[in-house]
Design a protein around this motif. Structure first.
Motif, PDB file in Angstrom:
ATOM      1  N   ASP A 164      -1.321  -5.866  -3.866  1.00  0.00           N
ATOM      2  CA  ASP A 164      -1.916  -5.777  -2.527  1.00  0.00           C
ATOM      3  C   ASP A 164      -3.266  -6.470  -2.544  1.00  0.00           C
ATOM      4  O   ASP A 164      -4.020  -6.366  -3.513  1.00  0.00           O
ATOM      5  CB  ASP A 164      -2.145  -4.315  -2.103  1.00  0.00           C
ATOM      6  CG  ASP A 164      -0.846  -3.583  -1.816  1.00  0.00           C
ATOM      7  OD1 ASP A 164       0.186  -4.249  -1.632  1.00  0.00           O
ATOM      8  OD2 ASP A 164      -0.879  -2.341  -1.779  1.00  0.00           O
ATOM      9  N   LYS A 165      -3.569  -7.178  -1.467  1.00  0.00           N
ATOM     10  CA  LYS A 165      -4.863  -7.853  -1.352  1.00  0.00           C
ATOM     11  C   LYS A 165      -5.577  -7.287  -0.143  1.00  0.00           C
ATOM     12  O   LYS A 165      -5.098  -7.384   0.975  1.00  0.00           O
ATOM     13  CB  LYS A 165      -4.691  -9.357  -1.204  1.00  0.00           C
ATOM     14  CG  LYS A 165      -5.996 -10.089  -1.139  1.00  0.00           C
ATOM     15  CD  LYS A 165      -5.806 -11.591  -1.056  1.00  0.00           C
ATOM     16  CE  LYS A 165      -7.155 -12.240  -0.932  1.00  0.00           C
ATOM     17  NZ  LYS A 165      -7.318 -12.954   0.304  1.00  0.00           N
ATOM     18  N   LEU A 166      -6.715  -6.668  -0.403  1.00  0.00           N
ATOM     19  CA  LEU A 166      -7.526  -6.128   0.679  1.00  0.00           C
ATOM     20  C   LEU A 166      -8.373  -7.252   1.267  1.00  0.00           C
ATOM     21  O   LEU A 166      -8.676  -8.231   0.581  1.00  0.00           O
ATOM     22  CB  LEU A 166      -8.396  -4.984   0.168  1.00  0.00           C
ATOM     23  CG  LEU A 166      -7.600  -3.783  -0.369  1.00  0.00           C
ATOM     24  CD1 LEU A 166      -8.517  -2.747  -0.977  1.00  0.00           C
ATOM     25  CD2 LEU A 166      -6.757  -3.164   0.733  1.00  0.00           C
TER      26      LEU A 166
ATOM     27  N   TRP B  83     -13.429   2.120   2.721  1.00  0.00           N
ATOM     28  CA  TRP B  83     -12.923   1.218   1.684  1.00  0.00           C
ATOM     29  C   TRP B  83     -12.468   1.977   0.444  1.00  0.00           C
ATOM     30  O   TRP B  83     -11.560   1.546  -0.266  1.00  0.00           O
ATOM     31  CB  TRP B  83     -13.934   0.125   1.341  1.00  0.00           C
ATOM     32  CG  TRP B  83     -15.162   0.586   0.628  1.00  0.00           C
ATOM     33  CD1 TRP B  83     -16.337   0.984   1.183  1.00  0.00           C
ATOM     34  CD2 TRP B  83     -15.339   0.707  -0.786  1.00  0.00           C
ATOM     35  NE1 TRP B  83     -17.228   1.355   0.201  1.00  0.00           N
ATOM     36  CE2 TRP B  83     -16.640   1.190  -1.020  1.00  0.00           C
ATOM     37  CE3 TRP B  83     -14.509   0.463  -1.883  1.00  0.00           C
ATOM     38  CZ2 TRP B  83     -17.141   1.426  -2.291  1.00  0.00           C
ATOM     39  CZ3 TRP B  83     -15.012   0.702  -3.158  1.00  0.00           C
ATOM     40  CH2 TRP B  83     -16.312   1.166  -3.344  1.00  0.00           C
TER      41      TRP B  83
ATOM     42  N   LYS C 277      -4.236   1.333  -2.515  1.00  0.00           N
ATOM     43  CA  LYS C 277      -3.827  -0.006  -2.934  1.00  0.00           C
ATOM     44  C   LYS C 277      -2.871   0.056  -4.123  1.00  0.00           C
ATOM     45  O   LYS C 277      -3.067   0.834  -5.051  1.00  0.00           O
ATOM     46  CB  LYS C 277      -5.069  -0.808  -3.309  1.00  0.00           C
ATOM     47  CG  LYS C 277      -4.771  -2.202  -3.766  1.00  0.00           C
ATOM     48  CD  LYS C 277      -6.044  -2.898  -4.165  1.00  0.00           C
ATOM     49  CE  LYS C 277      -5.687  -4.225  -4.792  1.00  0.00           C
ATOM     50  NZ  LYS C 277      -6.846  -4.882  -5.353  1.00  0.00           N
ATOM     51  N   GLU C 278      -1.840  -0.771  -4.053  1.00  0.00           N
ATOM     52  CA  GLU C 278      -0.885  -0.905  -5.149  1.00  0.00           C
ATOM     53  C   GLU C 278      -1.036  -2.294  -5.770  1.00  0.00           C
ATOM     54  O   GLU C 278      -1.591  -3.197  -5.141  1.00  0.00           O
ATOM     55  CB  GLU C 278       0.542  -0.706  -4.638  1.00  0.00           C
ATOM     56  CG  GLU C 278       0.804   0.708  -4.157  1.00  0.00           C
ATOM     57  CD  GLU C 278       2.239   0.904  -3.708  1.00  0.00           C
ATOM     58  OE1 GLU C 278       2.882   1.801  -4.272  1.00  0.00           O
ATOM     59  OE2 GLU C 278       2.700   0.184  -2.820  1.00  0.00           O
TER      60      GLU C 278
ATOM     61  N   LEU D 260      -8.919   2.996   1.122  1.00  0.00           N
ATOM     62  CA  LEU D 260      -8.057   1.811   1.020  1.00  0.00           C
ATOM     63  C   LEU D 260      -7.847   1.415  -0.438  1.00  0.00           C
ATOM     64  O   LEU D 260      -6.730   1.069  -0.839  1.00  0.00           O
ATOM     65  CB  LEU D 260      -8.646   0.653   1.823  1.00  0.00           C
ATOM     66  CG  LEU D 260      -8.607   0.823   3.335  1.00  0.00           C
ATOM     67  CD1 LEU D 260      -9.418  -0.274   4.020  1.00  0.00           C
ATOM     68  CD2 LEU D 260      -7.167   0.834   3.848  1.00  0.00           C
ATOM     69  N   ASN D 261      -8.894   1.463  -1.244  1.00  0.00           N
ATOM     70  CA  ASN D 261      -8.747   1.158  -2.680  1.00  0.00           C
ATOM     71  C   ASN D 261      -7.828   2.156  -3.364  1.00  0.00           C
ATOM     72  O   ASN D 261      -7.049   1.790  -4.242  1.00  0.00           O
ATOM     73  CB  ASN D 261     -10.109   1.147  -3.379  1.00  0.00           C
ATOM     74  CG  ASN D 261     -10.774  -0.200  -3.329  1.00  0.00           C
ATOM     75  OD1 ASN D 261     -10.126  -1.218  -3.136  1.00  0.00           O
ATOM     76  ND2 ASN D 261     -12.082  -0.207  -3.480  1.00  0.00           N
TER      77      ASN D 261
ATOM     78  N   GLU E  45     -11.232  -8.909  -0.764  1.00  0.00           N
ATOM     79  CA  GLU E  45     -10.982  -9.329  -2.139  1.00  0.00           C
ATOM     80  C   GLU E  45     -10.580 -10.793  -2.220  1.00  0.00           C
ATOM     81  O   GLU E  45      -9.959 -11.331  -1.316  1.00  0.00           O
ATOM     82  CB  GLU E  45      -9.841  -8.503  -2.754  1.00  0.00           C
ATOM     83  CG  GLU E  45     -10.177  -7.074  -2.981  1.00  0.00           C
ATOM     84  CD  GLU E  45      -9.000  -6.334  -3.589  1.00  0.00           C
ATOM     85  OE1 GLU E  45      -9.256  -5.477  -4.438  1.00  0.00           O
ATOM     86  OE2 GLU E  45      -7.849  -6.595  -3.213  1.00  0.00           O
TER      87      GLU E  45
ATOM     88  N   ALA F 295      -7.644  -9.204  -6.591  1.00  0.00           N
ATOM     89  CA  ALA F 295      -6.433  -8.481  -6.194  1.00  0.00           C
ATOM     90  C   ALA F 295      -5.467  -8.328  -7.361  1.00  0.00           C
ATOM     91  O   ALA F 295      -4.757  -7.333  -7.458  1.00  0.00           O
ATOM     92  CB  ALA F 295      -5.739  -9.203  -5.038  1.00  0.00           C
TER      93      ALA F 295
ATOM     94  N   MET G  52       0.839  -1.182   0.000  1.00  0.00           N
ATOM     95  CA  MET G  52       0.000   0.000   0.000  1.00  0.00           C
ATOM     96  C   MET G  52       0.880   1.239   0.000  1.00  0.00           C
ATOM     97  O   MET G  52       1.975   1.237   0.536  1.00  0.00           O
ATOM     98  CB  MET G  52      -0.913   0.014   1.225  1.00  0.00           C
ATOM     99  CG  MET G  52      -1.802  -1.180   1.279  1.00  0.00           C
ATOM    100  SD  MET G  52      -3.465  -1.023   1.899  1.00  0.00           S
ATOM    101  CE  MET G  52      -4.152   0.418   1.293  1.00  0.00           C
ATOM    102  N   LYS G  53       0.339   2.284  -0.599  1.00  0.00           N
ATOM    103  CA  LYS G  53       1.041   3.564  -0.565  1.00  0.00           C
ATOM    104  C   LYS G  53       1.017   4.086   0.864  1.00  0.00           C
ATOM    105  O   LYS G  53       0.049   3.894   1.592  1.00  0.00           O
ATOM    106  CB  LYS G  53       0.348   4.564  -1.481  1.00  0.00           C
ATOM    107  CG  LYS G  53       0.372   4.184  -2.934  1.00  0.00           C
ATOM    108  CD  LYS G  53      -0.438   5.171  -3.747  1.00  0.00           C
ATOM    109  CE  LYS G  53      -0.680   4.595  -5.123  1.00  0.00           C
ATOM    110  NZ  LYS G  53      -1.963   4.979  -5.666  1.00  0.00           N
TER     111      LYS G  53
END
Length: 170
Positions: free
Chosen positions: A144-146, A133, A140-141, A136-137, A149, A154, A1-2
């Protein structure tokens, strides 16, 4: 994640937002110094409110990938001058907090962040989960798995599209 650094006035919801982003139980905690978490940097509100301390915020942005300017929907004024994001060499997002408060003026706070130059702007309530969310999306890079997902989702490339106001559309 950033990595995200959060900035804003005291009690605008920075630490509470971090607790919500991390899935923690929300409880009041006064931030008195710069806190580094896994992918979030929490800053005291006094740093944004005091011109002498605000210079430190500029230095901490170098440790982050994204700068988040927070503004409570209950604020009567904005700390952020027009086009302030031009001073930063990182993407700057706006986060309107406390959208669930009975005295919230979400559109006014959104407009102030838009005037400051934030793109995109998220509306969140750390207590109801609204907007969490989406942030978080955004952070996300690839790879990455949220938590919500599947492995397929992912790995699928995703497009982040924003409207003319910089709001995220999924």
């Amino acid at each position: 994640m950033k990595k995200l650094i959060l900035m804003g006035r005291s009690e605008c919801g920075k630490t509470t937002l971090i607790q919500a982003l991390r899935g923690n139980v929300i409880k009041y905690h006064k931030t008195q110094y710069i806190n580094h978490y896994d992918v979030v940097i929490d800053t005291p509100g006094e740093y944004a409110e005091n011109s002498t301390l605000s210079k430190a915020l500029a230095l901490y942005t170098y440790e982050a990938d994204v700068v988040g300017l927070l503004l409570s929907a209950t604020e009567e004024y904005s700390l952020y001058p027009p086009c302030v994001t031009a001073c930063c060499n990182r993407p700057v997002i706006g986060i309107v907090t406390q959208t669930d408060h009975e005295g919230a003026h979400v559109e006014r706070a959104h407009n102030w962040l838009d005037l400051a130059g934030c793109r995109p702007i998220f509306h969140v309530s750390s207590y109801t989960g609204e907007g969490i969310w989406q942030i978080l999306n955004y952070l996300k890079e690839p790879g990455d798995k949220l938590p919500w997902e599947t492995e397929e989702e992912a790995e699928r490339p995703r497009a982040v599209i924003s409207d003319k106001y910089g709001d995220i559309k999924q």
